[in-house]
Design an enzyme around this catalytic site. Structure first.
Site, mmCIF file in Angstrom:
data_model
loop_
_atom_site.group_PDB
_atom_site.id
_atom_site.type_symbol
_atom_site.label_atom_id
_atom_site.label_comp_id
_atom_site.label_asym_id
_atom_site.label_seq_id
_atom_site.Cartn_x
_atom_site.Cartn_y
_atom_site.Cartn_z
ATOM 1 N N ARG A 24 0.824 -1.214 0.000
ATOM 2 C CA ARG A 24 0.000 0.000 0.000
ATOM 3 C C ARG A 24 0.861 1.270 0.000
ATOM 4 N NH1 ARG A 24 -5.256 -1.802 1.789
ATOM 5 N NH2 ARG A 24 -5.944 0.280 1.330
ATOM 6 N N ARG A 28 -2.744 7.281 1.328
ATOM 7 C CA ARG A 28 -3.111 8.487 2.070
ATOM 8 C C ARG A 28 -2.030 9.092 2.956
ATOM 9 N NH1 ARG A 28 -8.204 5.458 4.110
ATOM 10 N NH2 ARG A 28 -6.556 3.926 3.948
ATOM 11 N N ARG A 37 -6.060 12.785 -4.991
ATOM 12 C CA ARG A 37 -7.278 12.146 -4.491
ATOM 13 C C ARG A 37 -8.360 13.162 -4.135
ATOM 14 N NH1 ARG A 37 -11.170 10.482 -2.540
ATOM 15 N NH2 ARG A 37 -11.519 8.727 -1.143
ATOM 16 N N ASP A 73 -7.369 -1.675 -6.846
ATOM 17 C CA ASP A 73 -7.811 -2.324 -5.613
ATOM 18 C C ASP A 73 -8.090 -3.783 -5.933
ATOM 19 O OD1 ASP A 73 -8.702 -1.401 -2.725
ATOM 20 O OD2 ASP A 73 -10.027 -3.017 -3.361
ATOM 21 N N TYR A 148 -15.452 -10.466 0.856
ATOM 22 C CA TYR A 148 -16.124 -9.186 0.594
ATOM 23 C C TYR A 148 -17.423 -9.380 -0.183
ATOM 24 C CZ TYR A 148 -12.174 -6.589 2.435
ATOM 25 O OH TYR A 148 -11.232 -6.079 3.277
#
Ligand code: CP3
Length: 340
Positions: A24, A28, A37, A73, A148
Site C-alpha cells: 500500500r 493516504r 485524491r 484495488d 467481501y
C-alpha cells in the site's frame, strides 16, 4: 531475464542489497497522493489510467522503493462480474452474494473489456518505468474476494461466509470456482499487459483454522497459481498464516509474504531454501523514532542472516497517518544496512 534487484530476489538469486517496497505504498500517508485524491473519488482514480499511473509513481520518486505496485484495488475486477461497488471508504457491495442464483448471475468478463483501465494503466507504467523499477501487478486471493462478496463489506466475525462454507458448501464451491477463474484471466491479462511480477493478497486467509484453510481456501489459491503465466514471479501473501506456512507453501508461489507475527528466520527454515520471502516489519514501527526503526530493520535483516531471496517489506499495508519521512528512512535503512 531481467536484472532488477527485486526480480532477482524473487527468483532466490544473490543481490548486492536487499530490495524493499511497502505494501500500500501509494496512498493516504503521502500528501502528493491526497492532492490527486482530493479531486476525485477513489474509484474514479482507479479508473483513470493517467491518474492511477501518477500515484503509482509517487512512492518510487519519494521513497526510492525497488518495485512499484500498480495502483488499483483487489475489488475492482469484481464490479464487472455484476456487483456494484462503492468505497465509503471501506469497500461495500450493495447486493452481497448469498444464494446459488446470486452465484449463477455472476459474469466472468474478458479483462480487457471488464477492466480496460487496469490494463491501460499497466501499459503506461511500463513505458514510464523502463530501466528504473519493475512493476508488480496484483489481485485478491479467491477467498479474500469471496469474503467481501458474501459479507458485502468488511467484517469482524465473517459469519456469512463461514455459514456458507459450513451450511451450503455447494454454493461456496460454485462461487469460489467462478472467482478463481475470473482471477486467473485477470492476472494473466496483467502479465500480458506488462506486469513483471504478481502478488496475490489473501488478507483474510488467516481467519479460518488450518484444517479449514486446507479444505476451503488452499485448493482455490493453488488452482489459481497453477493457472498463472509463470514467466513472472508470483508472491503469495496470507495475513495471519504463521501457524500454517507448510500449507501456504503448497499453493506453489515463488515468494511467500510474511506478516510480523512470525520470526522471518524461523519461517524461512519452515519454507525451505527454494522459496523466497517478503516481509515482515510491523507497520506500526513506522510511528517509532528513527533509532527504533533502524533497530527493527537490522533485527529482520539479521533473522534472514544473509540468505538470498529476501525482499524487505512491511508485514501488512502502511497505515494512513504514518509520517512519510519515516517510511523513507526505513527504505534507506534497508539499503544501507544490507549492502555487503
Ligand atoms: O499497494 C498499493 O499502493 C497499491 C494499491 C492498493 C490499494 N488496495 C489501494 C487502496 C492495493 C494493493 C490494495 C489491496 C487491497 N484492497 C487489499 C489487500 C491488502 C490489504 O491491505 O490487506 C484489501 C483487503 C483491499 C480492500 C480495501 N480497499 C479496503 C478494506 C479499503 C478501505 C480501508 C483502507 O485501507 O482505506 C480499501 C480502500 C483503498 N484501497 C485505499 C487505497 C489507497 C484508500 C482509498 C482512499 O483513497 O480513500
Amino acid at each position: 531475464m531481467s536484472d532488477y534487484t527485486f526480480l532477482k530476489a524473487c527468483r532466490g538469486e544473490a543481490t548486492e542489497f536487499t530490495p524493499v517496497w511497502l505494501m500500500r505504498q501509494a496512498g493516504r500517508y503521502l500528501p502528493q497522493y491526497m492532492a490527486v485524491r482530493s479531486k476525485c473519488t477513489f474509484l474514479e482514480l482507479c479508473k483513470t489510467p493517467e491518474l492511477a499511473a501518477e500515484v503509482t509513481i509517487q512512492p518510487i520518486d519519494y521513497l526510492g522503493a525497488d518495485a512499484a505496485i500498480l495502483f488499483s484495488d483487489i475489488l475492482t475486477p469484481v464490479e464487472p462480474m455484476g456487483l456494484k461497488l462503492d468505497f465509503v471508504p471501506g469497500p461495500v457491495f450493495e447486493t452481497p452474494v448469498r444464494t446459488m442464483a446470486d452465484v449463477q448471475r455472476l459474469i466472468i468478463p474478458d479483462p480487457e473489456e471488464g477492466v480496460p483501465y487496469v490494463m491501460e494503466t499497466i501499459r503506461i507504467l511500463r513505458r514510464a518505468f523502463e530501466g528504473r523499477v519493475p512493476l508488480i501487478g496484483f489481485g485478491g486471493a479467491p477467498f479474500t474476494l469471496a469474503c467481501y462478496m458474501v459479507e458485502g463489506k468488511g467484517s469482524k466475525d465473517f459469519a456469512h461466509i463461514k455459514k456458507m462454507m459450513y451450511a451450503a458448501p455447494e454454493i461456496y464451491a460454485a462461487l469460489m470456482d467462478k472467482i478463481t477463474e475470473m482471477d486467473r484471466l485477470y492476472l494473466n491479462a496483467q502479465v500480458k499487459a506488462g506486469a513483471q511480477a504478481i502478488q496475490i493478497f489473501d488478507t483474510w486467509g488467516g481467519i479460518v483454522s488450518p484444517t479449514d484453510y486446507e479444505k476451503f481456501v488452499l485448493p482455490y489459491t493453488k488452482k489459481l497459481i497453477d493457472g498463472l503465466d509463470r514467466s513472472v514471479p508470483v508472491i503469495h501473501f496470507v495475513k495471519g498464516a504463521g501457524t500454517m506456512l507448510e500449507l501456504v507453501k503448497r499453493a506453489g508461489s515463488d515468494v511467500v509474504g510474511l506478516d510480523w507475527h512470525v520470526n522471518l528466520g524461523a519461517a524461512r527454515d519452515t519454507l525451505g531454501a527454494k522459496i523466497a520471502v517478503q516481509g515482515n516489519l510491523d507497520p506500526t514501527v513506522l510511528y517509532a523514532p528513527h533509532a527504533h526503526i533502524e533497530r527493527e530493520v537490522r533485527r529482520i535483516l539479521d533473522e534472514n542472516g544473509g540468505r538470498p531471496g529476501h525482499i524487505f517489506n512491511l508485514g501488512h499495508g502502511i497505515l494512513p497517518n504514518v509520517p512519510p519521512e519515516n517510511a523513507k528512512f526505513m527504505v534507506d535503512c534497508v539499503h544501507r544496512l544490507s549492502r555487503k
